[in-house]
Design an enzyme around this catalytic site. Structure first.
Site, mmCIF file in Angstrom:
data_model
loop_
_atom_site.group_PDB
_atom_site.id
_atom_site.type_symbol
_atom_site.label_atom_id
_atom_site.label_comp_id
_atom_site.label_asym_id
_atom_site.label_seq_id
_atom_site.Cartn_x
_atom_site.Cartn_y
_atom_site.Cartn_z
ATOM 1 N N ASN A 11 -12.622 -73.268 57.818
ATOM 2 C CA ASN A 11 -12.284 -74.587 58.363
ATOM 3 C C ASN A 11 -10.842 -74.709 58.810
ATOM 4 O OD1 ASN A 11 -12.263 -74.333 55.398
ATOM 5 N ND2 ASN A 11 -11.247 -76.318 55.448
ATOM 6 N N HIS A 15 -21.801 -84.538 59.328
ATOM 7 C CA HIS A 15 -20.690 -85.139 60.086
ATOM 8 C C HIS A 15 -19.827 -84.097 60.791
ATOM 9 C CE1 HIS A 15 -17.066 -84.618 57.350
ATOM 10 N NE2 HIS A 15 -18.030 -84.346 56.507
ATOM 11 N N GLY A 62 -21.559 -81.488 52.532
ATOM 12 C CA GLY A 62 -21.128 -80.119 52.234
ATOM 13 C C GLY A 62 -20.637 -79.934 50.812
ATOM 14 N N THR A 63 -19.881 -80.898 50.313
ATOM 15 C CA THR A 63 -19.325 -80.775 48.963
ATOM 16 C C THR A 63 -20.446 -80.686 47.936
ATOM 17 O OG1 THR A 63 -17.358 -81.992 49.628
ATOM 18 C CG2 THR A 63 -17.817 -81.907 47.265
ATOM 19 N N CYS A 79 -9.519 -81.921 54.595
ATOM 20 C CA CYS A 79 -10.037 -82.489 53.347
ATOM 21 C C CYS A 79 -8.936 -82.532 52.305
ATOM 22 C CB CYS A 79 -11.200 -81.662 52.826
ATOM 23 S SG CYS A 79 -12.553 -81.589 53.979
ATOM 24 N N SER A 132 -23.352 -79.771 56.585
ATOM 25 C CA SER A 132 -22.958 -81.181 56.510
ATOM 26 C C SER A 132 -23.051 -81.824 57.883
ATOM 27 C CB SER A 132 -21.520 -81.241 55.989
ATOM 28 O OG SER A 132 -21.087 -82.565 55.939
HETATM 29 N N1 PLP Z 1 -17.011 -76.756 53.335
HETATM 30 C C1 PLP Z 1 -16.245 -76.652 54.425
HETATM 31 C C2 PLP Z 1 -16.008 -75.311 55.040
HETATM 32 C C3 PLP Z 1 -15.674 -77.787 55.002
HETATM 33 O O1 PLP Z 1 -14.906 -77.682 56.086
HETATM 34 C C4 PLP Z 1 -15.906 -79.047 54.388
HETATM 35 C C5 PLP Z 1 -15.252 -80.255 54.919
HETATM 36 O O2 PLP Z 1 -14.280 -80.198 55.639
HETATM 37 C C6 PLP Z 1 -16.739 -79.106 53.258
HETATM 38 C C7 PLP Z 1 -17.269 -77.937 52.752
HETATM 39 C C8 PLP Z 1 -17.078 -80.408 52.608
HETATM 40 O O3 PLP Z 1 -18.029 -81.077 53.385
HETATM 41 P P1 PLP Z 1 -18.295 -82.670 53.219
HETATM 42 O O4 PLP Z 1 -17.144 -83.348 53.869
HETATM 43 O O5 PLP Z 1 -19.570 -82.913 53.927
HETATM 44 O O6 PLP Z 1 -18.397 -82.930 51.773
#
Ligand code: PLP
Length: 377
Positions: free
Chosen positions: A152, A204, A72-73, A326, A202
């Site tokens: 989230n 996971h 996701g990042t 996160c 993402s």
């Molecule tokens: N965007 C949202 C809404 C998320 O909840 C998260 C992770 O918690 C991310 C992006 C980042 O995803 P990743 O952990 O796959 O980098």
């Protein structure tokens, strides 16, 4: 030994057994580099293509609109920076104050080269003010509108992400991106029905492996590559393809999508059980967000410390989160709770319980009794 109860599925999920089994041959037997021309690479290449098709069908996209990333990042960074670098004369991004830091910090990074970010107001449930969004868009300046599909921390599903709003954004020459990391695999996601140009996901978060995700880029949308190197992902995202994880992601997503309605109903019933038990026990609490993701409960106990609740629950074998998982090193009040204008006392007493498909009614019962024990002490 007492069973550990994992209730932080918005942070990450358990890898699905079928996804895991599907990954193994690509790590042990068919480990060839999918980009090589010899026959040993034929199977990995085919697996890559099949996984792309499966994933595309889960979000109603075409396979050539799916680009694999590390998660996701990366997808968020690419969507934001890639659209800006493809059209650098437009120096304004529109977003909301409740986005994930992958979005907020990507915008912040671009501010160092003169890109401004405009934040759209959200109401007390985290819903975007569509009028504010419409008045913020400027034809000559706005390059991208980036809004998350589901939050989230509080779980609110954004109902303004739809074709009417997308049309307005497009009429002003801007693109529309959604961070759907919390939504994909949990609620039906259809890129046509959302009207978006780009979408981040993402694995996971939907019982797939960590370190893999994808970015949907609508055909014809101009995006600059984020990683330079080899010709992988149609010259858009360099780096040897992670076949095992890509296959695992596709198996997990297909499985989740096939059971999306049943899973959501089950998750809702788990959530209802906890809420009803707390009400029956006359515990005072506030629920945050509305139109929420199944299983995500952002709950405030005013006067208590969320941090303390988390650690006490942890000692009882239960994993939950305070704010965004996160961001566990940051003990400040979360930017999301601040943006929905939750008063400080209530915000500080907030925890996030995110139930997943592996949780049971007994787990919820145990969370309830543990919470009551802590709150009544
Ligand atoms: N965007 C949202 C809404 C998320 O909840 C998260 C992770 O918690 C991310 C992006 C980042 O995803 P990743 O952990 O796959 O980098």
């Amino acid at each position: 030994m007492r069973k550990h109860i994992y209730a932080d599925n918005a942070a990450t999920t358990k890898l699905d057994k079928d996804a895991f089994d599907a990954m193994i041959p690509w790590l042990t037997e068919y480990y060839g580099n999918a980009s090589q021309p010899y026959s040993f690479s034929r199977d990995p290449k085919r697996a890559l293509s099949e996984a792309r098709k499966t994933i595309a069908s889960c979000i109603n996209a075409s396979p050539d609109e799916i680009y694999f990333t590390s998660g996701g990042t990366e997808s968020d960074n690419w969507a934001i920076k890639g659209t800006f670098f493809a059209n650098p004369s437009k120096k304004q991004i529109i977003t909301s104050p409740i986005e994930h830091h992958a979005v907020l910090n990507s915008c912040k990074e671009l501010s160092t080269i003169g890109v401004s970010t405009q934040y759209i107001n959200v109401d007390s449930n985290g819903h975007i003010d569509s009028d504010d969004l419409i008045s913020a868009i400027e034809s000559e300046k706005s390059s991208l509108v980036t809004l998350m599909l589901a939050n989230n921390e509080i779980g609110t599903i954004q109902n303004c992400i739809r074709p009417q709003i997308a049309r307005f954004i497009h009429q002003h020459g801007a693109l529309f991106h959604t961070d759907a990391v919390q939504a994909v695999g949990h609620i039906p996601v259809d890129v046509e029905k959302l009207g978006v140009d780009l979408l981040s996901a993402s694995a996971h978060k939907f019982n797939g492996p960590k370190g893999i995700g994808f970015l949907y880029i609508k055909k014809g949308v101009n995006v600059h590559p984020l990683l330079n190197g080899g010709a992988q992902e149609r010259n858009m995202r360099a780096g040897t393809e992670n076949i095992a994880s890509i296959v695992g992601m596709s198996v997990a997503l297909q499985k989740q999508c096939e059971r999306i309605v049943q899973n959501a109903l089950y998750m809702d019933s788990l959530k209802k059980q906890l809420i009803n038990q707390l009400k029956a026990a006359k515990i005072s609490f506030i629920l945050n967000g509305s139109d929420c993701l199944p299983g995500l409960i952002s709950i405030s106990f005013p006067g208590f410390e969320g941090e303390t609740l988390l650690h006490r629950l942890d000692l009882m074998g239960i994993s939950v989160s305070t704010g965004s998982a996160c961001d566990s090193t940051n003990t400040e009040i979360s930017h999301v709770l601040e943006a929905i204008k939750l008063d400080k006392r209530t915000a500080k007493g907030t925890i996030r319980i995110s139930l997943g498909i592996n949780n049971t009614y007994d787990d919820v019962d145990c969370i309830f009794h543990s919470l009551v024990k802590i709150l009544e002490e």
